[in-house]
Design an enzyme around this catalytic site. Sequence first.
Site, PDB file in Angstrom:
ATOM      1  N   CYS A  33       0.865  -1.187   0.000  1.00 44.23           N
ATOM      2  CA  CYS A  33       0.000   0.000   0.000  1.00 44.23           C
ATOM      3  C   CYS A  33       0.906   1.243   0.000  1.00 44.23           C
ATOM      4  O   CYS A  33       2.071   1.139  -0.380  1.00 44.23           O
ATOM      5  CB  CYS A  33      -0.986  -0.022   1.167  1.00 44.23           C
ATOM      6  SG  CYS A  33      -0.240  -0.002   2.807  1.00 44.23           S
ATOM      7  N   ASN A  86       2.318   1.420   4.306  1.00 48.71           N
ATOM      8  CA  ASN A  86       2.613   0.150   4.991  1.00 48.71           C
ATOM      9  C   ASN A  86       2.379   0.243   6.501  1.00 48.71           C
ATOM     10  O   ASN A  86       3.101  -0.347   7.297  1.00 48.71           O
ATOM     11  CB  ASN A  86       4.054  -0.327   4.682  1.00 48.71           C
ATOM     12  CG  ASN A  86       4.371  -1.735   5.161  1.00 48.71           C
ATOM     13  OD1 ASN A  86       5.506  -2.039   5.522  1.00 48.71           O
ATOM     14  ND2 ASN A  86       3.398  -2.623   5.157  1.00 48.71           N
ATOM     15  N   CYS A 146      -1.404   0.825   7.420  1.00 47.87           N
ATOM     16  CA  CYS A 146      -2.849   0.574   7.578  1.00 47.87           C
ATOM     17  C   CYS A 146      -3.307  -0.675   6.831  1.00 47.87           C
ATOM     18  O   CYS A 146      -3.627  -1.689   7.442  1.00 47.87           O
ATOM     19  CB  CYS A 146      -3.659   1.777   7.099  1.00 47.87           C
ATOM     20  SG  CYS A 146      -3.350   3.281   8.049  1.00 47.87           S
ATOM     21  N   ARG A 147      -3.365  -0.616   5.488  1.00 46.93           N
ATOM     22  CA  ARG A 147      -3.956  -1.699   4.716  1.00 46.93           C
ATOM     23  C   ARG A 147      -3.042  -2.918   4.553  1.00 46.93           C
ATOM     24  O   ARG A 147      -3.455  -4.054   4.837  1.00 46.93           O
ATOM     25  CB  ARG A 147      -4.373  -1.187   3.322  1.00 46.93           C
ATOM     26  CG  ARG A 147      -5.507  -0.196   3.356  1.00 46.93           C
ATOM     27  CD  ARG A 147      -5.658   0.555   2.049  1.00 46.93           C
ATOM     28  NE  ARG A 147      -4.536   1.468   1.820  1.00 46.93           N
ATOM     29  CZ  ARG A 147      -4.395   2.229   0.757  1.00 46.93           C
ATOM     30  NH1 ARG A 147      -5.305   2.174  -0.203  1.00 46.93           N
ATOM     31  NH2 ARG A 147      -3.363   3.037   0.651  1.00 46.93           N
ATOM     32  N   SER A 148      -1.812  -2.702   4.051  1.00 45.84           N
ATOM     33  CA  SER A 148      -0.986  -3.882   3.753  1.00 45.84           C
ATOM     34  C   SER A 148      -0.569  -4.667   5.003  1.00 45.84           C
ATOM     35  O   SER A 148      -0.451  -5.898   4.909  1.00 45.84           O
ATOM     36  CB  SER A 148       0.211  -3.521   2.868  1.00 45.84           C
ATOM     37  OG  SER A 148       1.048  -2.570   3.459  1.00 45.84           O
ATOM     38  N   ASP A 177      -8.181   3.888   1.232  1.00 46.13           N
ATOM     39  CA  ASP A 177      -7.212   4.275   2.256  1.00 46.13           C
ATOM     40  C   ASP A 177      -7.986   4.725   3.501  1.00 46.13           C
ATOM     41  O   ASP A 177      -8.709   5.720   3.450  1.00 46.13           O
ATOM     42  CB  ASP A 177      -6.379   5.428   1.676  1.00 46.13           C
ATOM     43  CG  ASP A 177      -5.362   5.950   2.657  1.00 46.13           C
ATOM     44  OD1 ASP A 177      -5.368   5.500   3.819  1.00 46.13           O
ATOM     45  OD2 ASP A 177      -4.580   6.825   2.254  1.00 46.13           O
TER      46      ASP A 177
HETATM   47  P1  4NP Z   1      -1.769   2.827   4.089  1.00 44.02           P
HETATM   48  O1  4NP Z   1      -2.428   4.170   4.652  1.00 44.02           O
HETATM   49  O2  4NP Z   1      -1.233   3.167   2.725  1.00 44.02           O
HETATM   50  O3  4NP Z   1      -2.926   1.878   4.025  1.00 44.02           O
HETATM   51  O4  4NP Z   1      -0.695   2.407   5.073  1.00 44.02           O
HETATM   52  C1  4NP Z   1      -1.745   5.378   4.758  1.00 44.02           C
HETATM   53  C2  4NP Z   1      -0.878   5.593   5.795  1.00 44.02           C
HETATM   54  C3  4NP Z   1      -0.236   6.825   5.916  1.00 44.02           C
HETATM   55  C4  4NP Z   1      -0.460   7.807   4.984  1.00 44.02           C
HETATM   56  C5  4NP Z   1      -1.330   7.580   3.931  1.00 44.02           C
HETATM   57  C6  4NP Z   1      -1.963   6.365   3.818  1.00 44.02           C
HETATM   58  N1  4NP Z   1       0.180   9.059   5.117  1.00 44.02           N
HETATM   59  O5  4NP Z   1      -0.162   9.988   4.363  1.00 44.02           O
HETATM   60  O6  4NP Z   1       1.053   9.215   5.980  1.00 44.02           O
END
Ligand code: 4NP
Length: 148
Positions: free
Chosen positions: A7, A10, A12-14, A120
């Site tokens: 993602c 790295n 939240c989702r992955s 997201d």
């Molecule tokens: P992820 O979510 O891609 O599912 O881990 C996010 C985590 C952090 C951010 C964006 C999306 N960020 O902007 O810091």
Amino acid sequence: MKVLMVCLGNICRSPLAHGILLNSASKSWLIDSAGTSGWHEGERPDTRSIITAKNHNINIEDQKSRKFVLDDFDKYDVIFAMDSSNFSNLTAIAPNKTSADKIRLLMNEAYPDENRQVPDPYTGGQQGFEQVYQMLNHAIHCFLESNS
Ligand code: 4NP
């Protein structure tokens, strides 16, 4: 089978996808996750992902965020992107067709060719993480059914 979940951050989702797959796949599989950004390098998953996983008896709190590296194209058989932005970020750095062909949108395992996105959940609340969990769990079990 060697599978990498990818993602943006790295955190939240992955990490959730990584935990779900690790919990159900054969112990012989190599499973990891990474982010296309290095923004959260070395951090544990987001607390909301840790809680959601724990609600489903999955422990992801020992995971550490890392950035996707080019060697991952050689190391893994399948590289799952959570959304089309992750997909195009990965495609843009794929060094050859063999590498590019490893990149897939995870939700296509459940809904072939529909190119559905795992949203997201970062800026939302806990409920969004549970919705993400349900989507990931469904797609991952479809993947397992066709690869076990
Ligand atoms: P992820 O979510 O891609 O599912 O881990 C996010 C985590 C952090 C951010 C964006 C999306 N960020 O902007 O810091």
